[in-house]
Design a protein around this motif. Structure first.
Motif, PDB file in Angstrom:
ATOM      1  N   GLY A   1      -8.234   0.175  -0.543  1.00  0.00           N
ATOM      2  CA  GLY A   1      -6.802   0.278  -0.301  1.00  0.00           C
ATOM      3  C   GLY A   1      -6.441   1.565   0.412  1.00  0.00           C
ATOM      4  N   GLN A   2      -7.107   2.653   0.067  1.00  0.00           N
ATOM      5  CA  GLN A   2      -6.862   3.932   0.721  1.00  0.00           C
ATOM      6  C   GLN A   2      -7.275   3.873   2.183  1.00  0.00           C
ATOM      7  N   VAL A   3      -8.421   3.219   2.459  1.00  0.00           N
ATOM      8  CA  VAL A   3      -8.878   3.069   3.839  1.00  0.00           C
ATOM      9  C   VAL A   3      -7.885   2.234   4.652  1.00  0.00           C
ATOM     10  N   LEU A   4      -7.365   1.178   4.032  1.00  0.00           N
ATOM     11  CA  LEU A   4      -6.456   0.273   4.730  1.00  0.00           C
ATOM     12  C   LEU A   4      -5.077   0.864   4.952  1.00  0.00           C
ATOM     13  N   LEU A   5      -4.719   1.897   4.222  1.00  0.00           N
ATOM     14  CA  LEU A   5      -3.378   2.466   4.298  1.00  0.00           C
ATOM     15  C   LEU A   5      -3.030   2.877   5.730  1.00  0.00           C
ATOM     16  N   ASP A   6      -3.872   3.713   6.341  1.00  0.00           N
ATOM     17  CA  ASP A   6      -3.597   4.159   7.708  1.00  0.00           C
ATOM     18  C   ASP A   6      -3.814   3.037   8.716  1.00  0.00           C
ATOM     19  N   ARG A   7      -4.840   2.219   8.506  1.00  0.00           N
ATOM     20  CA  ARG A   7      -5.122   1.146   9.454  1.00  0.00           C
ATOM     21  C   ARG A   7      -3.993   0.119   9.489  1.00  0.00           C
ATOM     22  N   THR A   8      -3.421  -0.160   8.342  1.00  0.00           N
ATOM     23  CA  THR A   8      -2.343  -1.140   8.289  1.00  0.00           C
ATOM     24  C   THR A   8      -1.106  -0.633   9.006  1.00  0.00           C
ATOM     25  N   SER A   9      -0.814   0.651   8.843  1.00  0.00           N
ATOM     26  CA  SER A   9       0.337   1.225   9.529  1.00  0.00           C
ATOM     27  C   SER A   9       0.169   1.139  11.039  1.00  0.00           C
ATOM     28  N   THR A  10      -1.046   1.440  11.520  1.00  0.00           N
ATOM     29  CA  THR A  10      -1.323   1.356  12.944  1.00  0.00           C
ATOM     30  C   THR A  10      -1.231  -0.078  13.438  1.00  0.00           C
ATOM     31  N   ALA A  11      -1.811  -1.023  12.678  1.00  0.00           N
ATOM     32  CA  ALA A  11      -1.768  -2.435  13.064  1.00  0.00           C
ATOM     33  C   ALA A  11      -0.328  -2.945  13.123  1.00  0.00           C
TER      34      ALA A  11
ATOM     35  N   ARG B   1      -4.244  -0.868 -11.706  1.00  0.00           N
ATOM     36  CA  ARG B   1      -3.349  -0.276 -12.687  1.00  0.00           C
ATOM     37  C   ARG B   1      -4.042   0.886 -13.395  1.00  0.00           C
ATOM     38  N   VAL B   2      -3.371   2.023 -13.414  1.00  0.00           N
ATOM     39  CA  VAL B   2      -3.838   3.214 -14.116  1.00  0.00           C
ATOM     40  C   VAL B   2      -2.690   3.685 -15.002  1.00  0.00           C
ATOM     41  N   GLY B   3      -2.830   3.457 -16.302  1.00  0.00           N
ATOM     42  CA  GLY B   3      -1.732   3.786 -17.202  1.00  0.00           C
ATOM     43  C   GLY B   3      -0.540   2.892 -16.922  1.00  0.00           C
ATOM     44  N   GLY B   4       0.590   3.518 -16.618  1.00  0.00           N
ATOM     45  CA  GLY B   4       1.803   2.739 -16.370  1.00  0.00           C
ATOM     46  C   GLY B   4       2.132   2.569 -14.905  1.00  0.00           C
ATOM     47  N   HIS B   5       1.181   2.845 -14.016  1.00  0.00           N
ATOM     48  CA  HIS B   5       1.476   2.707 -12.593  1.00  0.00           C
ATOM     49  C   HIS B   5       0.229   2.213 -11.860  1.00  0.00           C
ATOM     50  N   TYR B   6       0.412   1.907 -10.564  1.00  0.00           N
ATOM     51  CA  TYR B   6      -0.693   1.439  -9.743  1.00  0.00           C
ATOM     52  C   TYR B   6      -1.178   2.545  -8.812  1.00  0.00           C
ATOM     53  N   GLU B   7      -2.488   2.557  -8.585  1.00  0.00           N
ATOM     54  CA  GLU B   7      -3.085   3.453  -7.606  1.00  0.00           C
ATOM     55  C   GLU B   7      -3.918   2.626  -6.639  1.00  0.00           C
ATOM     56  N   LEU B   8      -4.108   3.160  -5.435  1.00  0.00           N
ATOM     57  CA  LEU B   8      -4.898   2.454  -4.437  1.00  0.00           C
ATOM     58  C   LEU B   8      -6.381   2.521  -4.784  1.00  0.00           C
ATOM     59  N   THR B   9      -7.073   1.411  -4.557  1.00  0.00           N
ATOM     60  CA  THR B   9      -8.520   1.429  -4.677  1.00  0.00           C
ATOM     61  C   THR B   9      -9.084   2.161  -3.456  1.00  0.00           C
ATOM     62  N   ALA B  10     -10.395   2.339  -3.449  1.00  0.00           N
ATOM     63  CA  ALA B  10     -11.016   3.025  -2.304  1.00  0.00           C
ATOM     64  C   ALA B  10     -10.741   2.271  -1.011  1.00  0.00           C
TER      65      ALA B  10
ATOM     66  N   LEU C   1       0.817  -1.210   0.000  1.00  0.00           N
ATOM     67  CA  LEU C   1       0.000   0.000   0.000  1.00  0.00           C
ATOM     68  C   LEU C   1       0.855   1.265   0.000  1.00  0.00           C
ATOM     69  N   GLU C   2       2.002   1.223   0.665  1.00  0.00           N
ATOM     70  CA  GLU C   2       2.850   2.405   0.723  1.00  0.00           C
ATOM     71  C   GLU C   2       3.710   2.562  -0.523  1.00  0.00           C
ATOM     72  N   GLU C   3       4.192   1.460  -1.063  1.00  0.00           N
ATOM     73  CA  GLU C   3       5.049   1.521  -2.255  1.00  0.00           C
ATOM     74  C   GLU C   3       4.239   1.581  -3.556  1.00  0.00           C
ATOM     75  N   ARG C   4       3.060   0.953  -3.527  1.00  0.00           N
ATOM     76  CA  ARG C   4       2.190   0.883  -4.718  1.00  0.00           C
ATOM     77  C   ARG C   4       2.930   0.293  -5.920  1.00  0.00           C
ATOM     78  N   ASN C   5       3.796  -0.658  -5.607  1.00  0.00           N
ATOM     79  CA  ASN C   5       4.593  -1.317  -6.649  1.00  0.00           C
ATOM     80  C   ASN C   5       5.048  -2.657  -6.082  1.00  0.00           C
ATOM     81  N   VAL C   6       4.753  -3.743  -6.789  1.00  0.00           N
ATOM     82  CA  VAL C   6       5.045  -5.079  -6.277  1.00  0.00           C
ATOM     83  C   VAL C   6       6.545  -5.303  -6.117  1.00  0.00           C
TER      84      VAL C   6
END
Length: 308
Positions: free
Chosen positions: A66-76, A55-64, A18-23
């Motif tokens: 994924g955006q919610v999980l971004l902060d929760r995952t960091s806290t967890a 995937r959006v064009g040549g890069h990845y973006e978070l889904t809705a 989620l933070e790197e947005r790149n596998v």
């Protein structure tokens, strides 16, 4: 959900993805090959029933989601890291550890500096990190406390969490040395008519609520995110500010202001160290709390100006 069936390693992978947005970069960050990280992403997508990364064009973006999980995952992740780093014993003279505390600039100045001096002498391998208290601490206390070792905050702002009392202080008013309308005292009418400089966050909430209960609604001209700036924004003006007596004494040489006692019995200030229950039985945290309480008890008393 059966937590026993969850692989906690997926929390590490999820945070990196989620933070790197790149596998590939996420794999490099946690020491996994690109195929292994792709497999982890597939498992996470099945678990959440969501792409997480789109995937959006040549890069990845978070889904809705994924955006919610971004902060929760960091806290967890932070909670798990603190949970599994808990110790049954702690030798301050030998251990290496960092403690992170939320604190205002006031708390760091009058207490944090003394705590750091004691830690330096007694625990040379221990590091203290003070960071500004987030403005959301009242609304999201549990989440924020779970990610740090403690919060320096007076009673009356948050509740429902364990705390140990540190020291007492009191609220005073500060005005310019050469204030044209204020001699050696202020009236409630003065407080209602003079312009104010105020602190932006919730630290002084009990004192501000008291003003409201007395029928005084401060006419705020300037607000700042630092107690240290209050005297500087009072100096040479008609403004008035509410400040802790200990800090007013500490900053006396810096700004040409003077302390005036409030025209009412100001609510007392009892500073405390608050923490999340997950830390209660951790030996290192017990040492931190006991040391903080000892340092607080050793601070010189703050005198009531009316009795001086």
């Amino acid at each position: 959900m059966n937590l026993a069936r969850l692989d906690l390693n997926l929390v590490v992978a999820l945070r990196a993805l989620l933070e790197e947005r790149n596998v590939t970069r996420a794999g490099q960050r946690v020491g996994l090959s690109q195929p292994a990280m792709s497999a982890a992403l597939s498992r996470l997508r099945r678990h959440f029933d969501d792409d997480l990364l789109a995937r959006v064009g040549g890069h990845y973006e978070l889904t809705a989601l994924g955006q919610v999980l971004l902060d929760r995952t960091s806290t967890a992740y932070d909670v798990l890291e603190r949970l599994f780093s808990s110790q049954a014993e702690f030798d301050p003279a030998e251990e290496s550890r960092e403690f992170t505390l939320f604190a205002s600039d006031y708390a760091v100045s009058v207490f944090g500096a003394e705590l750091a001096a004691v830690v330096h002498e007694e625990a040379p391998g221990v590091r203290l990190r003070f960071t500004q208290t987030p403005p959301t601490v009242v609304d999201d206390t549990a989440t924020l406390l779970s990610a740090v070792d403690g919060l320096l905050m007076p009673h009356g702002v948050i509740s429902g969490f364990p705390a140990t009392d540190l020291y007492e202080d009191r609220w005073v008013l500060v005005v310019a040395d050469d204030h044209p309308a204020v001699q050696d005292r202020l009236t409630r009418r003065d407080l209602a008519e003079l312009p104010w400089v105020t602190y932006q966050r919730t630290y002084d909430a009990p004192a501000v609520r008291q003003l409201g209960m007395l029928g005084v609604e401060p006419r705020v001209e300037v607000s700042v995110d630092s107690f240290h700036l209050l005297p500087l924004l009072v100096a040479g003006t008609r403004r008035v500010a509410l400040l802790q007596a200990r800090l007013a004494r500490l900053l006396a040489p810096i700004a040409p202001v003077r302390v005036v006692e409030p025209p009412y019995e100001a609510v007392s200030l009892q500073e405390a160290l608050w923490w999340h229950p997950v830390h209660t039985h951790d030996a290192a945290h017990i040492w931190l709390r006991e040391t903080a309480a000892r340092v607080g008890a050793g601070l010189p008393p703050v005198h009531d100006g009316r009795s001086a």
